[in-house]
Scaffold this motif. Structure first.
Motif, PDB file in Angstrom:
ATOM      1  N   TYR A 298      28.883  80.118 -54.351  1.00  0.00           N
ATOM      2  CA  TYR A 298      28.989  80.401 -55.780  1.00  0.00           C
ATOM      3  C   TYR A 298      30.439  80.602 -56.210  1.00  0.00           C
ATOM      4  N   ILE A 299      31.241  81.233 -55.379  1.00  0.00           N
ATOM      5  CA  ILE A 299      32.662  81.402 -55.715  1.00  0.00           C
ATOM      6  C   ILE A 299      33.338  80.037 -55.805  1.00  0.00           C
ATOM      7  N   GLN A 300      32.985  79.150 -54.880  1.00  0.00           N
ATOM      8  CA  GLN A 300      33.606  77.825 -54.841  1.00  0.00           C
ATOM      9  C   GLN A 300      33.141  76.913 -55.983  1.00  0.00           C
ATOM     10  N   LEU A 301      31.851  76.991 -56.337  1.00  0.00           N
ATOM     11  CA  LEU A 301      31.281  76.029 -57.282  1.00  0.00           C
ATOM     12  C   LEU A 301      31.343  76.438 -58.752  1.00  0.00           C
ATOM     13  N   PHE A 302      31.273  77.723 -59.022  1.00  0.00           N
ATOM     14  CA  PHE A 302      31.159  78.157 -60.409  1.00  0.00           C
ATOM     15  C   PHE A 302      32.286  79.118 -60.770  1.00  0.00           C
TER      16      PHE A 302
END
Length: 167
Positions: free
Chosen positions: A30-34
């Motif tokens: 989630y940190i990487q994608l959003f």
């Protein structure tokens, strides 16, 4: 019966471990994608609550692994004294970490942080897991276990709590 016990303990061990690993992978993903998740997932209080939750889940997984290993050796008694002392340490250390989390919660509330509710969710989740392992059994997975709960008319102590009580 031995096969059913082994299967149940293996399920508990791998389930807790899978939860801890998958939560960590989802967190990183989630940190990487959003981009919108970054303030929620990277603030110190949220990271603290998440690490606390992961730490407690790993303790549960470790406990069920030790119980599984005992059954493999055909030993159905309590864990050895040395291993139980480790869980006494974990229990006390968890309380210390939960107290620090309470201070973080007060701080978060006072500054009206954007991630307060996310922190609160993770923090309460960690406390529930702590209670589930070290005090009262809160998770019931099968229909038979739920029927037992209804027949007993109340919650019962967790397996680890009963072992620690006998220490």
């Amino acid at each position: 019966m031995k096969i059913n016990v082994k299967r149940k303990l293996l399920s508990l061990f791998t389930g807790e471990l899978f939860a801890a690993v998958s939560f960590a992978l989802l967190w990183i993903m989630y940190i990487q994608l959003f981009d919108w998740t970054e303030p929620y997932l990277t603030s110190f209080p949220s990271l603290y609550a998440f690490v606390l939750l992961e730490f407690i889940l790993l303790q549960g997984s470790f406990y069920w692994f030790l119980k599984f290993r005992q059954v493999q050796r055909e030993c159905y008694s309590h864990l050895p004294y040395r291993q139980l002392r480790l869980f006494v340490f974990f229990k006390r250390f968890n309380l210390f970490l939960i107290a620090i989390g309470l201070l973080l919660m007060i701080y978060q509330y006072k500054i009206n942080a954007v991630d307060f509710y996310w922190f609160l969710f993770l923090y309460v989740f960690a406390i529930i897991e702590y209670i589930n392992y070290y005090h009262i059994r809160l998770s019931y997975q099968s229909i038979d276990e739920i029927k037992d709960l209804i027949r007993q008319r109340g919650l019962r102590s967790s397996k680890l709590a009963r072992e620690l009580k006998n220490l």
